[in-house]
Design a protein around this motif. Structure first.
Motif, PDB file in Angstrom:
ATOM      1  N   GLN A 100      82.515 -70.270 -13.713  1.00  0.00           N
ATOM      2  CA  GLN A 100      81.068 -70.486 -13.674  1.00  0.00           C
ATOM      3  C   GLN A 100      80.337 -69.667 -12.622  1.00  0.00           C
ATOM      4  O   GLN A 100      80.615 -69.793 -11.439  1.00  0.00           O
ATOM      5  N   ASN A 106      80.426 -67.607 -19.361  1.00  0.00           N
ATOM      6  CA  ASN A 106      79.710 -68.151 -20.504  1.00  0.00           C
ATOM      7  C   ASN A 106      80.187 -67.539 -21.822  1.00  0.00           C
ATOM      8  O   ASN A 106      80.212 -68.205 -22.845  1.00  0.00           O
ATOM      9  N   ASP A 133      83.768 -77.237 -16.206  1.00  0.00           N
ATOM     10  CA  ASP A 133      82.486 -77.000 -16.866  1.00  0.00           C
ATOM     11  C   ASP A 133      82.572 -76.901 -18.383  1.00  0.00           C
ATOM     12  O   ASP A 133      81.596 -77.184 -19.074  1.00  0.00           O
ATOM     13  N   ASN A 134      83.715 -76.474 -18.900  1.00  0.00           N
ATOM     14  CA  ASN A 134      83.906 -76.530 -20.355  1.00  0.00           C
ATOM     15  C   ASN A 134      84.826 -77.691 -20.732  1.00  0.00           C
ATOM     16  O   ASN A 134      85.501 -77.656 -21.766  1.00  0.00           O
ATOM     17  N   GLY A 190      79.613 -88.259 -10.947  1.00  0.00           N
ATOM     18  CA  GLY A 190      78.336 -87.854 -10.377  1.00  0.00           C
ATOM     19  C   GLY A 190      78.211 -86.352 -10.211  1.00  0.00           C
ATOM     20  O   GLY A 190      77.117 -85.816 -10.123  1.00  0.00           O
ATOM     21  N   GLU A 194      80.860 -86.910 -17.407  1.00  0.00           N
ATOM     22  CA  GLU A 194      82.039 -87.689 -17.809  1.00  0.00           C
ATOM     23  C   GLU A 194      82.712 -87.112 -19.045  1.00  0.00           C
ATOM     24  O   GLU A 194      83.924 -87.152 -19.176  1.00  0.00           O
ATOM     25  N   LYS A 195      81.895 -86.564 -19.939  1.00  0.00           N
ATOM     26  CA  LYS A 195      82.500 -86.028 -21.165  1.00  0.00           C
ATOM     27  C   LYS A 195      83.325 -84.778 -20.858  1.00  0.00           C
ATOM     28  O   LYS A 195      84.123 -84.349 -21.678  1.00  0.00           O
TER      29      LYS A 195
END
Lengths: 314, 250
Positions: A100, A106, A133-134, A190, A194-195
């Motif tokens: 990232q 990306n 991030d993915n 946070g 969560e996904k």
């Protein structure tokens, strides 16, 4: 040999024989330079490290406000290669957030980052929050491109696709020196959706570090214990977050904490005290591959020198 | 005899090495900067090249056009780029939210600092979208009580900054007080409000603590950057103006 004999003429006989025999032993093994005569049975381990490279593959452009012409993986490769040539007993580590920050991530999801780090022969990395991030699936998908170990002791991936692909620690052996390395990650709730982290469980890094350092020092009999941390360097006392300095103060038997997450540019590695008043080194080298940290460890097997303790030069 | 002694000591020494743990005697630490003085490894550069070319091609793809420069500094308490970002996010997210909940979003709010780069007059490329929003922030809707909306308004007044707000908001600061309306209606203390923002701000980013612990949190599963890209792709020419949605009146 004549020079050596001249030098040692005045020494005690026992000393003379020890020096000569050591020199002979080394010469028999072959190829060591004259420098070896003086350093005797010294062993040398070099640790190189990066953190928060954030998909920065190309050097910053000359127009960049803060980091003009700095960084670049192809340059880092030259530096790493020259240090490995100088000392083959070198480990290359990364403290997380590989992903990232540029379109390379990306568009390719981290494939190029992992491929290049494999070409640079990284030995081990820990997992940063942005490496999620993915999602755990995105990280899993890129694992075939990584020829290095993923270490995390306080993320429990048992109920995720990453199960068995991330180890709590690994013991490397270089020149008969046992180097135990374990990984620690920051609380994900946070910070990461969560996904993305799914069923990953976050465990208390201090408790885990206490366990890990005991396992590596006592059970695995490591000569060096290194913590690869993505916890962050330091937080205000009122913060619930645990930083590397706090981690250092509440653990023992860790020689070096390599940090990340807070993008901290330290003027030099920090020397701090552990829970029993011994020195611990804490280092972090900013971000984006602008710097590489280098820590050299020298070991001596001479009985007489052992009591002198260690010196830290930063 | 001398040779024998040497051999004996060699063996003893090697043996003792094996049994005695090595002692750490010295640690040296330093930082090595990666500068242009260091040559690149050619094989690595060559390996990167095809990836780089593909990325550059994608990034220069033209998505839209703006007849004026868009930035975050062209107004006092609002900006062309802030208004655009908030309005397009509302426009892209509300149909999704409505189809899932049957409700409508009341307004959108982001942070001034989250506008990472301006867009010059002319073609808008993929690169502009990435520079504007380099992070992977997701759009979320928070359901807030009127008390939290009061906190939000107080934050805007105290900050005195052009935080992006969508056009449903009308906030006028006066010498002694303020007027705040959503869709031309004052706040109803009996009602809850649906505010569109990013997951980063919802988690308390930029001290927007009123977004924490909402009555309900709805994920849109849509990245802010993707909303921007999609809006640009479907909009031939960007039309945006400063309309005084947040202003000071003396």
């Amino acid at each position: 040999m004549e020079d050596l004999k001249e030098k040692t003429k005045g020494m005690k006989r026992r000393n003379f024989i020890q020096k000569t025999t050591t020199a002979t032993a080394f010469l028999t093994l072959g190829g060591l330079s004259l420098q070896s005569f003086n350093t005797k049975t010294t062993k040398h381990i070099t640790i190189l490290h990066t953190n928060d490279t954030h998909s920065h593959i190309d050097p910053f452009p000359s127009s960049h406000a803060r980091y003009a012409n700095k960084g670049g993986v192809a340059r880092r490769a030259t530096l790493v290669e020259s240090i490995r040539n100088e000392n083959p007993n070198t480990l290359l580590l990364d403290a997380g957030d590989i992903f990232q920050g540029t379109p390379y991530f990306n568009f390719y999801g981290g494939e190029l980052e992992f491929k290049l780090m494999s070409m640079l022969k990284y030995d081990a990395v820990t997992i940063g929050n942005h490496d999620f991030d993915n999602g755990v699936d995105g990280l899993y998908a890129q694992l075939p491109h990584a020829k290095f170990d993923f270490l995390s002791a306080n993320y429990d991936f048992t109920d995720t696709i990453l199960n068995t692909h991330v180890k709590p620690y690994k013991v490397f052996i270089k020149d008969d020196i046992k180097i135990g390395i374990f990984g620690l990650g920051i609380e994900l709730k946070g910070l990461v959706g969560e996904k993305n982290y799914k069923e990953t469980k976050y465990l208390n890094p201090i408790e885990i570090a206490q366990d890990m350092s005991r396992i590596l020092k006592d059970d695995e009999q490591c000569d060096l214990v290194i913590c690869l941390s993505h916890l962050g360097y330091h937080y205000k006392p009122e913060s619930k977050l645990i930083g590397d300095l706090e981690l250092a103060s509440k653990t023992k038997n860790i020689d070096l904490i390599i940090g990340g997450h807070t993008h901290t540019f330290l003027p030099k590695p920090t020397v701090t005290k552990n829970s029993i008043g011994e020195n611990v080194l804490v280092n972090q080298v900013g971000c984006y591959g602008i710097n590489v940290g280098r820590i050299d460890f020298y070991f001596d097997e001479d009985k007489n020198k052992a009591s002198k303790g260690k010196s830290i030069i930063v | 005899m001398k040779k024998f002694i040497i051999l004996f000591f060699t063996i003893t020494l090697l043996f003792s090495c094996k049994n005695k743990p090595p002692h750490l005697i010295r640690i040296e630490g330093k930082q090595l900067p990666i500068t242009e003085e260091i040559n690149s490894v050619r094989a690595i550069e060559d390996y990167i090249e095809p990836y780089k070319q593909k990325v550059e091609k994608e990034m220069t793809a033209v998505l839209s056009f703006t007849p004026i420069e868009l930035n975050r500094d062209d107004g006092m308490l609002e900006s062309s780029l802030g208004n655009l970002m908030a309005d397009l996010s509302y426009q892209k997210a509300n149909p999704i939210f409505n189809s899932r909940t049957g409700e409508n979003i009341d307004f959108a709010m982001f942070n001034f600092g989250g506008i990472r780069a301006g867009i010059a007059k002319g073609n808008i490329t993929m690169e502009h979208a990435f520079n504007l929003m380099p992070f992977e922030n997701e759009l979320v809707v928070v359901e807030l009580t009127s008390n939290k909306i009061d906190e939000l308004v107080n934050y805007l007044i105290t900050e005195n900054k052009a935080h992006p707000l969508s056009k449903q908001v009308n906030l006028i600061m006066r010498e002694n007080g303020f007027d705040f309306k959503i869709n031309k209606t004052p706040i109803d203390t009996a009602k809850t409000y649906f505010v569109l923002t990013s997951d980063y701000l919802q988690n308390g980013g930029d001290n927007m603590n009123f977004f924490k612990n909402p009555v309900n949190l709805y994920k849109i599963d849509y990245k802010l950057r993707n909303a921007i890209i999609d809006y640009f792709k479907e909009t031939d020419t960007i039309k945006v103006k400063l309309d005084g949605r947040f202003k000071r009146k003396n």
